[in-house]
Design an enzyme around this catalytic site. Structure first.
Site, PDB file in Angstrom:
ATOM      1  N   HIS A  65     -12.188 -23.705 -21.213  1.00  0.00           N
ATOM      2  CA  HIS A  65     -11.792 -23.616 -19.923  1.00  0.00           C
ATOM      3  C   HIS A  65     -10.772 -22.862 -19.212  1.00  0.00           C
ATOM      4  O   HIS A  65      -9.730 -23.054 -19.768  1.00  0.00           O
ATOM      5  CB  HIS A  65     -11.725 -25.245 -19.407  1.00  0.00           C
ATOM      6  CG  HIS A  65     -11.638 -25.387 -17.817  1.00  0.00           C
ATOM      7  ND1 HIS A  65     -12.562 -25.113 -17.131  1.00  0.00           N
ATOM      8  CD2 HIS A  65     -10.491 -25.928 -17.074  1.00  0.00           C
ATOM      9  CE1 HIS A  65     -12.290 -25.362 -15.874  1.00  0.00           C
ATOM     10  NE2 HIS A  65     -11.231 -25.899 -15.856  1.00  0.00           N
ATOM     11  N   GLU A 103     -17.688 -24.931 -22.787  1.00  0.00           N
ATOM     12  CA  GLU A 103     -17.100 -25.705 -21.639  1.00  0.00           C
ATOM     13  C   GLU A 103     -18.104 -26.675 -21.142  1.00  0.00           C
ATOM     14  O   GLU A 103     -19.139 -26.389 -20.984  1.00  0.00           O
ATOM     15  CB  GLU A 103     -16.710 -25.057 -20.181  1.00  0.00           C
ATOM     16  CG  GLU A 103     -15.713 -23.884 -20.454  1.00  0.00           C
ATOM     17  CD  GLU A 103     -15.362 -23.103 -19.253  1.00  0.00           C
ATOM     18  OE1 GLU A 103     -14.891 -24.057 -18.295  1.00  0.00           O
ATOM     19  OE2 GLU A 103     -15.021 -22.075 -18.963  1.00  0.00           O
ATOM     20  N   SER A 114     -11.092 -23.024 -12.147  1.00  0.00           N
ATOM     21  CA  SER A 114     -11.669 -24.455 -12.070  1.00  0.00           C
ATOM     22  C   SER A 114     -11.547 -24.836 -10.730  1.00  0.00           C
ATOM     23  O   SER A 114     -12.611 -24.620  -9.849  1.00  0.00           O
ATOM     24  CB  SER A 114     -10.414 -24.899 -13.002  1.00  0.00           C
ATOM     25  OG  SER A 114     -10.528 -26.455 -13.186  1.00  0.00           O
TER      26      SER A 114
END
Length: 305
Positions: free
Chosen positions: A276, A246, A151
């Site tokens: 995610h 995502e 991320s």
């Protein structure tokens, strides 16, 4: 770009996450940091045969996870996710353990870098540089270091590598990026196409990926904030993993295309139906298990085993 089977276990977990996030995690509580500040966890138990050293720096702390015996000469610098507002959590200690196992004794350094809103850009970026420099000071060579992140951490490892390249320094041997956040301008088409599908960030504009606490009044196209806008020429090999559901899917696809055009060896793996950082499921669902196995193969390819 391989597509992997969307299994029943993976779908069930995805649907559970969508329900939980819709009810509790997405929205104002997450945006204003209320959950981040109140989240508490039990003490993490260090696995037998390993030790966890806490290193105190001037502005932040770091954790070095390493085997007591048979240590590899290689080391992973892991930059955790959390949208630049979330701190170090137990899941990243578990990530470190799995990275070490996959790398047959790799040490893993995970900085608990400064986060927004108290510490906006460039705090996290500066702490990433400091962490890399610390490894060099301890005797590791640049080619001994692998960068890994998920991320925000996935974008941050790319930003760090860009900085090293800009400073004409030697680069690490490889990058593993799981669902990297590479475009904080949210320009990719998946922010629209996956708006209804994404179980973590979808169906609201009041979510973490639209939070400006980290960027504030800075230019979001700064490559040290959004590496998508940087130059990837000369980068080491990269493994990029992302879920097809995502909203950040474009962040991975666009970086992969740009890096490949610059001559970088890139493996982009899109896991069908996944969410995610689905790798947080560790070895509990087939897709995550497959992703970690792929990460192990990548470590072997770049000589980290």
């Amino acid at each position: 770009m391989p597509q992997f089977m969307n299994t029943t276990k993976g779908r069930v977990l995805r649907d559970i996450i969508a329900h939980v996030h819709a009810d509790a995690l997405i929205g104002q509580k997450l945006k204003n940091g209320e959950i981040r500040k109140k989240l508490t966890e039990p003490q993490w138990k260090v696995p037998e045969g390993y030790q966890l050293d806490v290193i105190t720096m001037e502005h932040f702390s770091m954790e070095l996870f390493r085997p007591v015996n048979k240590q590899s000469e290689k080391v992973i610098l892991q930059l955790h996710g959390g949208g630049y507002v979330g701190k170090m959590r137990n899941i990243y200690r578990s990530f470190a353990g799995l990275y070490s196992e996959l790398g047959h004794g790799l040490s893993v350094l995970t900085p608990d870098y400064r986060v927004a809103p108290e510490n906006p850009f460039p705090a996290a970026f500066e702490d990433a540089i400091t962490s890399f420099d610390w490894l060099i000071e301890q005797g590791w060579k640049e080619e001994d270091i692998i960068l890994a992140g998920d991320s925000a951490g996935g974008g941050l490892v790319m930003a760090l590598c860009m900085y090293l390249k800009d400073e004409k320094r030697k680069l690490p041997s490889g990058i593993i990026a799981m669902s990297p956040w590479t475009d904080l301008t949210q320009s990719g088409d998946s922010y629209v196409l996956n708006y209804r599908k994404d179980p973590v960030f979808g169906n609201t504009m009041d979510s973490l990926i639209f939070n400006k606490d980290y960027v504030q009044d800075q230019d979001a196209t700064n490559p040290y904030i959004s590496p998508l806008y940087g130059n990837f020429e000369g980068f080491p090999p990269m493994l990029i993993q992302v879920g097809s559901y995502e909203m950040l899917l474009s962040d991975s696809k666009l970086v992969a295309v740009k890096a490949k055009r610059s001559g970088v060896k890139v493996r982009l793996s899109i896991y069908e139906g996944m969410f995610h950082v689905f790798q947080m499921a560790m070895l509990m669902i087939p897709e995550s298990k497959r992703a970690w196995k792929e990460a192990g193969r990548f470590l072997e390819i770049i000589g980290a085993k």
